[in-house]
Design a protein around this motif. Structure first.
Motif, PDB file in Angstrom:
ATOM      1  N   LYS A  92     -22.380 -90.841  34.576  1.00 46.85           N
ATOM      2  CA  LYS A  92     -21.851 -90.125  35.396  1.00 46.85           C
ATOM      3  C   LYS A  92     -20.667 -89.519  36.151  1.00 46.85           C
ATOM      4  O   LYS A  92     -20.264 -88.401  36.350  1.00 46.85           O
ATOM      5  N   ARG A  93     -19.432 -89.874  34.865  1.00 40.46           N
ATOM      6  CA  ARG A  93     -18.022 -89.652  35.297  1.00 40.46           C
ATOM      7  C   ARG A  93     -18.160 -88.361  34.717  1.00 40.46           C
ATOM      8  O   ARG A  93     -17.544 -87.406  35.219  1.00 40.46           O
ATOM      9  N   GLY A 131     -26.691 -87.385  36.626  1.00 39.74           N
ATOM     10  CA  GLY A 131     -26.107 -85.572  36.543  1.00 39.74           C
ATOM     11  C   GLY A 131     -27.036 -85.185  35.009  1.00 39.74           C
ATOM     12  O   GLY A 131     -26.423 -84.133  35.451  1.00 39.74           O
ATOM     13  N   GLU A 188     -20.163 -85.354  37.070  1.00 42.55           N
ATOM     14  CA  GLU A 188     -19.363 -84.902  37.824  1.00 42.55           C
ATOM     15  C   GLU A 188     -18.070 -84.571  37.536  1.00 42.55           C
ATOM     16  O   GLU A 188     -17.447 -83.384  38.482  1.00 42.55           O
TER      17      GLU A 188
END
Length: 245
Positions: free
Chosen positions: A66-67, A95, A70
């Protein structure tokens, strides 16, 4: 298209020789700076292998994924331990744009067919790892390359063509992480037999001439992993070569 790749264990960038966890090299504690450098060089996609998730889906590195999703201007395609629909949903929620399906395509093809139809051909990559027999036939390996099935590469591909299969990532496991060059003949045969597919070649890039060979046979994409981490060439040099080949 050139697609840089990062293999992750516990949030660290690693490489395994021929998929062997006993032959692991750690290159960085944080994948984000490397991924940002790849984006700055012009990469539009990042290929991520979640090796923790591959061994145990409960240990999937969702926080790291996710990091990355993003923080990066690139799209992510991610594989490792996809066994059920909830695994797909979890990655999409992180994502991830494309999910890479490996052994499950052999073990439960009906389920993967349903996913291709439900999510669309651009959301799923079928990853087929092959072992080349003495007669030159490519047989599909599963279970982290520990087992070789009786299915041929062509049989697996043709199983999913009616479902709209579009993206195929193919690895000759004898070449992976060995810096010995791509199995160009393998990808040449794939492009000749299945011109409608977008083929991602993986395993063996060692020098820029390897990329030129892939371009000559009209291979669609090349996965670049160890060659970049060990500085055989830069991604900028690879893009220049790919565009000029």
């Amino acid at each position: 298209m050139l697609i840089p790749a990062l293999d992750l264990i516990n949030g660290q960038v690693v490489r395994l020789q021929q998929g062997d966890f006993e032959r692991q090299t750690t290159y960085a504690n944080d994948p984000l700076p490397i991924a940002k450098a790849y984006a700055s060089a012009g990469a539009k996609w990042l290929h991520v292998v979640d090796l923790d998730g591959a061994r145990d889906p409960a240990r999937r590195q969702t926080t790291t994924l996710k990091r990355l999703a993003e923080a990066l201007p690139m799209s992510l395609q991610v594989g490792g331990g996809i066994r059920q629909k909830s695994d797909l949903e979890e990655l999409f929620q992180c994502g991830v744009k494309r999910v890479v399906i490996g052994s499950l395509a052999v073990q439960n093809p009906a389920l993967v067919s349903a996913w291709l139809q439900d999510y669309g051909s651009d959301a799923i990559v079928i990853s087929i790892d092959v072992s080349i027999a003495d007669d030159g036939q490519a047989y599909v390996a599963t279970h982290g390359w520990q087992q070789t099935s009786e299915l041929t590469l062509e049989q697996v591909i043709e199983r999913f063509l009616p479902d709209g299969l579009r993206h195929v990532l193919c690895t000759d496991i004898s070449r992976d992480g060995m810096l010995g060059g791509y199995n160009v003949e393998l990808y040449d045969n794939l492009k000749r037999h299945y011109p409608e597919l977008l083929i991602q070649a993986s395993g063996g890039a060692a020098q820029l001439s390897d990329l030129r060979q892939l371009r000559r046979i009209n291979c669609d994409s090349a996965i670049l992993g160890k060659a970049l981490l060990t500085e055989q060439f830069t991604l900028e040099e690879a893009f220049q070569c790919w565009q000029n080949a």
